[in-house]
Design a protein around this motif. Structure first.
Motif, PDB file in Angstrom:
ATOM      1  N   HIS A   1       0.833  -1.208   0.000  1.00 29.51           N
ATOM      2  CA  HIS A   1       0.000   0.000   0.000  1.00 29.51           C
ATOM      3  C   HIS A   1       0.869   1.259   0.000  1.00 29.51           C
ATOM      4  O   HIS A   1       0.651   2.181  -0.803  1.00 29.51           O
ATOM      5  CB  HIS A   1      -0.916   0.010   1.224  1.00 29.51           C
ATOM      6  CG  HIS A   1      -2.223  -0.688   1.015  1.00 29.51           C
ATOM      7  ND1 HIS A   1      -3.057  -0.416  -0.047  1.00 29.51           N
ATOM      8  CD2 HIS A   1      -2.868  -1.633   1.767  1.00 29.51           C
ATOM      9  CE1 HIS A   1      -4.145  -1.164   0.034  1.00 29.51           C
ATOM     10  NE2 HIS A   1      -4.047  -1.918   1.118  1.00 29.51           N
ATOM     11  N   ILE A   2       1.832   1.317   0.902  1.00 33.39           N
ATOM     12  CA  ILE A   2       2.676   2.511   0.987  1.00 33.39           C
ATOM     13  C   ILE A   2       3.538   2.647  -0.267  1.00 33.39           C
ATOM     14  O   ILE A   2       3.718   3.753  -0.802  1.00 33.39           O
ATOM     15  CB  ILE A   2       3.553   2.456   2.253  1.00 33.39           C
ATOM     16  CG1 ILE A   2       2.667   2.382   3.506  1.00 33.39           C
ATOM     17  CG2 ILE A   2       4.477   3.669   2.319  1.00 33.39           C
ATOM     18  CD1 ILE A   2       1.618   3.478   3.626  1.00 33.39           C
ATOM     19  N   ALA A   3       4.037   1.532  -0.765  1.00 34.20           N
ATOM     20  CA  ALA A   3       4.853   1.576  -1.985  1.00 34.20           C
ATOM     21  C   ALA A   3       4.059   2.096  -3.179  1.00 34.20           C
ATOM     22  O   ALA A   3       4.616   2.726  -4.084  1.00 34.20           O
ATOM     23  CB  ALA A   3       5.416   0.190  -2.290  1.00 34.20           C
ATOM     24  N   SER A   4       2.745   1.844  -3.202  1.00 36.62           N
ATOM     25  CA  SER A   4       1.929   2.358  -4.308  1.00 36.62           C
ATOM     26  C   SER A   4       1.929   3.881  -4.316  1.00 36.62           C
ATOM     27  O   SER A   4       1.925   4.507  -5.382  1.00 36.62           O
ATOM     28  CB  SER A   4       0.499   1.814  -4.214  1.00 36.62           C
ATOM     29  OG  SER A   4      -0.248   2.433  -3.185  1.00 36.62           O
ATOM     30  N   VAL A   5       1.944   4.484  -3.134  1.00 43.00           N
ATOM     31  CA  VAL A   5       2.009   5.948  -3.052  1.00 43.00           C
ATOM     32  C   VAL A   5       3.374   6.435  -3.523  1.00 43.00           C
ATOM     33  O   VAL A   5       3.477   7.381  -4.321  1.00 43.00           O
ATOM     34  CB  VAL A   5       1.736   6.427  -1.610  1.00 43.00           C
ATOM     35  CG1 VAL A   5       1.752   7.956  -1.546  1.00 43.00           C
ATOM     36  CG2 VAL A   5       0.405   5.900  -1.091  1.00 43.00           C
ATOM     37  N   LEU A   6       4.429   5.792  -3.048  1.00 46.94           N
ATOM     38  CA  LEU A   6       5.774   6.198  -3.455  1.00 46.94           C
ATOM     39  C   LEU A   6       5.950   6.071  -4.966  1.00 46.94           C
ATOM     40  O   LEU A   6       6.508   6.962  -5.616  1.00 46.94           O
ATOM     41  CB  LEU A   6       6.816   5.330  -2.740  1.00 46.94           C
ATOM     42  CG  LEU A   6       6.816   5.342  -1.211  1.00 46.94           C
ATOM     43  CD1 LEU A   6       7.994   4.535  -0.672  1.00 46.94           C
ATOM     44  CD2 LEU A   6       6.854   6.748  -0.669  1.00 46.94           C
ATOM     45  N   ALA A   7       5.464   4.963  -5.528  1.00 43.43           N
ATOM     46  CA  ALA A   7       5.644   4.723  -6.955  1.00 43.43           C
ATOM     47  C   ALA A   7       4.968   5.794  -7.792  1.00 43.43           C
ATOM     48  O   ALA A   7       5.568   6.317  -8.744  1.00 43.43           O
ATOM     49  CB  ALA A   7       5.101   3.342  -7.316  1.00 43.43           C
ATOM     50  N   GLU A   8       3.749   6.128  -7.457  1.00 42.44           N
ATOM     51  CA  GLU A   8       3.058   7.098  -8.310  1.00 42.44           C
ATOM     52  C   GLU A   8       3.570   8.515  -8.115  1.00 42.44           C
ATOM     53  O   GLU A   8       3.392   9.368  -8.982  1.00 42.44           O
ATOM     54  CB  GLU A   8       1.535   7.020  -8.104  1.00 42.44           C
ATOM     55  CG  GLU A   8       1.005   7.468  -6.779  1.00 42.44           C
ATOM     56  CD  GLU A   8      -0.509   7.667  -6.827  1.00 42.44           C
ATOM     57  OE1 GLU A   8      -0.925   8.764  -7.229  1.00 42.44           O
ATOM     58  OE2 GLU A   8      -1.256   6.749  -6.482  1.00 42.44           O
TER      59      GLU A   8
ATOM     60  N   GLY B   1       6.820   9.012  -7.700  1.00 36.61           N
ATOM     61  CA  GLY B   1       8.163   8.998  -8.246  1.00 36.61           C
ATOM     62  C   GLY B   1       9.260   9.121  -7.213  1.00 36.61           C
ATOM     63  O   GLY B   1      10.326   9.670  -7.509  1.00 36.61           O
ATOM     64  N   ILE B   2       9.039   8.641  -5.996  1.00 38.34           N
ATOM     65  CA  ILE B   2      10.069   8.704  -4.962  1.00 38.34           C
ATOM     66  C   ILE B   2      10.327   7.298  -4.414  1.00 38.34           C
ATOM     67  O   ILE B   2       9.491   6.409  -4.533  1.00 38.34           O
ATOM     68  CB  ILE B   2       9.691   9.662  -3.813  1.00 38.34           C
ATOM     69  CG1 ILE B   2       8.410   9.196  -3.106  1.00 38.34           C
ATOM     70  CG2 ILE B   2       9.533  11.082  -4.329  1.00 38.34           C
ATOM     71  CD1 ILE B   2       8.047  10.067  -1.916  1.00 38.34           C
ATOM     72  N   GLU B   3      11.496   7.116  -3.814  1.00 37.83           N
ATOM     73  CA  GLU B   3      11.875   5.801  -3.305  1.00 37.83           C
ATOM     74  C   GLU B   3      11.792   5.718  -1.787  1.00 37.83           C
ATOM     75  O   GLU B   3      11.858   4.634  -1.224  1.00 37.83           O
ATOM     76  CB  GLU B   3      13.290   5.457  -3.777  1.00 37.83           C
ATOM     77  CG  GLU B   3      13.394   5.337  -5.293  1.00 37.83           C
ATOM     78  CD  GLU B   3      14.775   4.937  -5.759  1.00 37.83           C
ATOM     79  OE1 GLU B   3      15.627   4.634  -4.902  1.00 37.83           O
ATOM     80  OE2 GLU B   3      15.013   4.924  -6.982  1.00 37.83           O
ATOM     81  N   GLY B   4      11.633   6.857  -1.107  1.00 37.85           N
ATOM     82  CA  GLY B   4      11.588   6.861   0.333  1.00 37.85           C
ATOM     83  C   GLY B   4      12.977   7.095   0.906  1.00 37.85           C
ATOM     84  O   GLY B   4      13.926   7.397   0.180  1.00 37.85           O
ATOM     85  N   PRO B   5      13.100   7.003   2.231  1.00 35.33           N
ATOM     86  CA  PRO B   5      12.078   6.528   3.164  1.00 35.33           C
ATOM     87  C   PRO B   5      11.041   7.587   3.488  1.00 35.33           C
ATOM     88  O   PRO B   5      11.278   8.776   3.325  1.00 35.33           O
ATOM     89  CB  PRO B   5      12.902   6.159   4.403  1.00 35.33           C
ATOM     90  CG  PRO B   5      14.072   7.104   4.347  1.00 35.33           C
ATOM     91  CD  PRO B   5      14.399   7.263   2.888  1.00 35.33           C
ATOM     92  N   VAL B   6       9.889   7.099   3.949  1.00 35.85           N
ATOM     93  CA  VAL B   6       8.811   7.948   4.423  1.00 35.85           C
ATOM     94  C   VAL B   6       8.208   7.288   5.656  1.00 35.85           C
ATOM     95  O   VAL B   6       8.466   6.126   5.958  1.00 35.85           O
ATOM     96  CB  VAL B   6       7.695   8.136   3.367  1.00 35.85           C
ATOM     97  CG1 VAL B   6       8.231   8.793   2.106  1.00 35.85           C
ATOM     98  CG2 VAL B   6       7.024   6.801   3.043  1.00 35.85           C
TER      99      VAL B   6
ATOM    100  N   LEU C   1       4.533   2.688   9.507  1.00 35.85           N
ATOM    101  CA  LEU C   1       5.768   2.072   9.019  1.00 35.85           C
ATOM    102  C   LEU C   1       6.802   3.145   8.691  1.00 35.85           C
ATOM    103  O   LEU C   1       6.453   4.270   8.319  1.00 35.85           O
ATOM    104  CB  LEU C   1       5.494   1.258   7.752  1.00 35.85           C
ATOM    105  CG  LEU C   1       4.321   0.278   7.776  1.00 35.85           C
ATOM    106  CD1 LEU C   1       4.151  -0.362   6.403  1.00 35.85           C
ATOM    107  CD2 LEU C   1       4.517  -0.787   8.855  1.00 35.85           C
ATOM    108  N   ILE C   2       8.046   2.793   8.842  1.00 37.21           N
ATOM    109  CA  ILE C   2       9.125   3.582   8.235  1.00 37.21           C
ATOM    110  C   ILE C   2       9.538   2.770   7.012  1.00 37.21           C
ATOM    111  O   ILE C   2      10.092   1.674   7.136  1.00 37.21           O
ATOM    112  CB  ILE C   2      10.326   3.777   9.179  1.00 37.21           C
ATOM    113  CG1 ILE C   2       9.867   4.230  10.578  1.00 37.21           C
ATOM    114  CG2 ILE C   2      11.322   4.759   8.569  1.00 37.21           C
ATOM    115  CD1 ILE C   2       9.121   5.536  10.588  1.00 37.21           C
ATOM    116  N   ALA C   3       9.228   3.292   5.834  1.00 29.82           N
ATOM    117  CA  ALA C   3       9.312   2.446   4.639  1.00 29.82           C
ATOM    118  C   ALA C   3       9.995   3.153   3.489  1.00 29.82           C
ATOM    119  O   ALA C   3       9.864   4.369   3.298  1.00 29.82           O
ATOM    120  CB  ALA C   3       7.902   2.029   4.212  1.00 29.82           C
ATOM    121  N   ASP C   4      10.736   2.352   2.723  1.00 26.95           N
ATOM    122  CA  ASP C   4      11.138   2.743   1.380  1.00 26.95           C
ATOM    123  C   ASP C   4      10.624   1.655   0.442  1.00 26.95           C
ATOM    124  O   ASP C   4       9.847   0.789   0.864  1.00 26.95           O
ATOM    125  CB  ASP C   4      12.652   2.945   1.270  1.00 26.95           C
ATOM    126  CG  ASP C   4      13.465   1.701   1.638  1.00 26.95           C
ATOM    127  OD1 ASP C   4      12.901   0.581   1.599  1.00 26.95           O
ATOM    128  OD2 ASP C   4      14.662   1.841   1.947  1.00 26.95           O
TER     129      ASP C   4
END
Length: 783
Positions: free
Chosen positions: A505-512, A514-519, A541-544
């Motif tokens: 779920h969080i990666a879907s936000v990062l992908a659209e 255009g960032i890799e994180g972390p967030v 989560l602390i995620a990339d």
């Protein structure tokens, strides 16, 4: 000297990639070359559009500049490669026949709503296409749903069986005509036609003698009939939205107990008669994508009560095909003095995919509809309507399908290998990815039966063929019982990568974005398989893109009966009371306790004590269910999320948070038991449901914001990504976004894919790609 250089003849080859086929790109290029007096050619191929231009350097530069900055309205240019080639002395520009190449990178346009030019012709009595229900041009009409293969030419679409008449052929062959190489181009003399079939032997409407199929359909609808109507991507089931008996009959026959029906209205004036509409919502309604848009219903809106029971919103769309425009106009003419509003819901039984083949529609819909308005243009790929709303100042997609699919989401980094991400169990979509493109599928639905699984498989094969993508990697959810997961594990794709649900779920936000994180990622939903085997659902989560750390989560409570508690939401309400008050909760003087079946609760309590079918859950969706049950909104839900949706609808303006606690630990725990005790105190004093719901929504926003602040205090970035089905709750999302921004966070939301499980496959694909790129590190490929 500069003037002499300006006149030097040069020749350049341009390869243009993006959505450049079927959108009027070649005639645009032809017209531009004519104006600039350039020679050369343009053609479609399996890679996109290839063209060569020859002329003075200044004219070539002007051509390229216009191509990049002012392309046709439906085109999306992703890349233009330019290389010099030898001059040929060409002074004329031509459009050449399409050709195939060894690799295929051409993109297919989504289906596009009828453009203004075609609408003018549709209703112009002097035009040869007056009243023709399949009018289209290069700027509008069917695309994805009729394409068999690429390059996008008529012979590769379901229109191949309709030879054009001389007039249509002349338009199709004229580079300066709006219908140049419009593959669905047709007229009443040579194209598809309508047919009306009556099925019911019980109900016989009075139909006008000698009427056209469309006029017969309108007359039947006026008299209360339910009709199956063939659209762009499948069949709708339609009836008069103001006729309570017709809507109730449709609900019973379709076996759709409570979920709302979508509506179609002819124009914005009619929609404003039913709902409040702001500027952003109007723009979304009128966009070429034409999604169903969720709008706040006006008090006393005259639609039948069973259109959207328990909702304060209506899902409404404008017509997007000429057939819809003509039907609504005919219907309005037959019902003067009242709004022409039709229910337009998916043509299926609940939990089945939408019917799109004529024989299948007849077999599956004859028990629901009284008759059928159909046509003889085949649909190759089913594609349900998209659903969207405006949330926190932008578009939030709840279902991404017609009008959006198969337009890819571009990722910042290229996928190292062709990849398939199979998505989740509910609201399934899949993703095929290669290069920088993630091709998200149309809406498949809940993978709960063979019909939907078959639709999933057909879609994967079609996308693989269209986009020349044979996956070497498959990404899947960790839940072992998901059909999509079983499909992935049973496939012969050599490399398989499991991705945790909330990380995806969080990666879907990062992908659209255009960032890799972390967030800091806040993932909140009903169900997601956790790394510890528990049911996760409120995770900070602390995620990339590669990995994540679980910083905090809602404290676990047992979910007695598993899926049974998702429907019998009173169970989770009782669980929270027992946790907050112990066994004495049964003595509480609140209406909820009076409604409990003590004997049934005793059995459930023993189940919990013995650890039998009572998995621990941190689900925020289940906490919403619990509070909805406690305040008396709903003890049993007819579908997942119903109780929470009705709790949001009931919320008043009281925004005082209830108490809660954030407990130290690794991970930290969010303790909602103080909230439950405070809600019980309010209920004891007779506080209205609106007050409790309003305060509860503010509480959740505050607890999540404080958890993010604590994460930031430990060194996490001041960027928060929000995703998961709970963030379909507009009130909560806007409260939390405001609170986080006031605290100095940058907040990222899903805008191009849904926050629910319909966007899960994009996150899975992005995580799998990131892990492949960093496979040499210590990160695990199979976490």
């Amino acid at each position: 000297m500069d003037a002499d250089q300006h006149q030097v003849l040069l020749r350049r080859r341009l390869l243009v990639r993006g959505i450049v086929q079927g959108v009027g790109f070649r005639p645009f290029v032809y017209g531009l070359a004519q104006r600039l007096r350039l020679g050369g050619f343009v053609l479609n191929d399996s890679d996109g559009v290839t063209l060569e231009i020859e002329g003075p350097a200044g004219a070539l530069d002007a051509f390229e500049q216009t191509l990049r900055t002012a392309p046709p309205p439906l085109a999306r240019i992703d890349e233009i490669r330019v290389e010099p080639v030898a001059t040929c002395g060409e002074t004329l520009f031509r459009i050449e026949t399409s050709r195939a190449v060894s690799t295929r990178n051409a993109l297919i346009s989504p289906d596009v709503a009828t453009c203004d030019d075609c609408l003018r012709e549709l209703f112009d009595p002097t035009d040869r296409r007056f009243g023709y229900p399949f009018i289209n041009c290069t700027n509008c009409g069917p695309r994805f749903t009729i394409v068999l293969d690429v390059p996008y030419d008529r012979s590769q679409t379901t229109m191949r069986v309709f030879p054009m008449c001389p007039a249509c052929q002349a338009e199709y062959d004229d580079p300066l005509n709006r219908r140049f190489h419009a593959q669905p181009n047709a007229c009443a003399q040579c194209g598809p036609s309508l047919a009306f079939h009556w099925w019911s032997t019980v109900f016989r409407p009075i139909l006008p003698t000698g009427a056209s199929p469309l006029e017969q359909a309108a007359a039947a609808l006026v008299q209360g009939a339910i009709l199956a109507i063939k659209g762009l991507g499948g069949y709708h089931l339609a009836c008069d939205a103001l006729n309570s008996a017709a809507v109730a009959r449709l609900r019973a026959r379709k076996q759709r107990e409570a979920k709302p029906f979508a509506l179609m209205a002819p124009d914005m004036e009619t929609i404003r008669w039913l709902c409040s509409v702001n500027t952003d919502e109007a723009h979304l309604l009128e966009s070429r994508r034409r999604p169903i848009v969720l709008l706040d219903a006006l008090p006393g809106a005259p639609v039948a009560p069973s259109v959207a029971p328990g909702y304060t919103t209506l899902g409404i769309m404008l017509p997007y095909t000429p057939l819809h425009y003509l039907l609504l106009r005919a219907y309005a003419a037959a019902t003067p003095g009242k709004p022409a509003v039709l229910v337009m819901t998916s043509g299926n039984l609940s939990d089945e995919p939408i019917a799109y083949r004529d024989d299948d529609a007849t077999a599956r819909l004859a028990s629901i509809a009284d008759g059928m308005l159909t046509h003889n243009r085949d649909i190759h790929m089913r594609c349900d309507d998209s659903v969207a709303r405006i949330v926190a100042g932008g578009v939030q997609l709840l279902r991404r399908s017609r009008g959006y699919a198969p337009e890819p989401v571009k990722l910042a980094r290229s996928f190292p290998k062709p990849l398939l991400a199979v998505g989740g169990h509910l609201k399934n979509t899949f993703c095929l990815a290669k290069g920088h493109d993630a091709f998200l599928s149309h809406h498949i639905g809940d993978l709960e039966n063979l019909e939907t699984l078959t639709s999933f498989r057909e879609g994967v094969r079609h996308f693989a063929r269209l986009f020349d993508c044979e996956p070497e990697v498959v990404a899947y959810d960790l839940h072992p019982e998901y059909l999509a997961t079983k499909e992935a594990l049973a496939s012969d794709i050599p490399l398989k990568i499991g991705v945790q649900h909330h990380h995806a779920h969080i990666a879907s936000v990062l992908a659209e974005h255009g960032i890799e994180g972390p967030v800091i990622g806040v993932a909140a939903d009903g169900t997601g398989y956790g790394l510890d085997g528990a049911i996760w659902g409120c995770e900070v989560l602390i995620a990339d893109l590669c990995d994540f750390t679980r910083f905090a989560h809602l404290a676990y409570v047992p979910l007695p009966g598993g899926d049974a508690a998702v429907r019998q939401v009173w169970r989770i309400g009782a669980v929270y009371l027992r946790r907050a008050f112990g066994d004495a909760f049964l003595d509480l003087d609140i209406p909820f306790i009076k409604r409990i079946d003590r004997q049934q609760w005793a059995l459930i309590d023993r189940m919990i004590e013995r650890g039998i079918n009572a998995p621990p859950t941190s689900s925020l969706g289940r906490l919403f269910d619990a509070v909805a049950a406690l305040v008396g909104i709903r003890g049993e839900a007819l579908y997942e999320g119903q109780a929470a949706i009705e709790l949001e609808a009931a919320a008043g303006q009281d925004d005082r948070p209830y108490p809660f606690a954030l407990l130290e630990g690794a991970p930290r725990q969010i303790d909602a038991l103080p909230t439950i005790r405070a809600i019980v105190d309010d209920l004891r004093t007779g506080a209205p449901v609106a007050q409790v719901s309003g305060r509860f929504h503010s509480t959740i926003a505050e607890m999540l914001a404080q958890a993010c602040e604590q994460a930031r205090a430990t060194g996490a970035p001041a960027v928060v990504a929000l995703s998961g089905g709970v963030f379909q709750n507009r009130r909560l999302t806007e409260l939390l976004v405001t609170r986080l921004e006031q605290s100095g966070f940058r907040v990222l939301l899903n805008r191009r894919v849904p926050p629910n499980d319909g966007g899960l496959c994009l996150g899975q694909a992005a995580v799998a790609a990131a892990r492949l790129m960093f496979a040499a590190s210590d990160r695990s490929l199979t976490r």
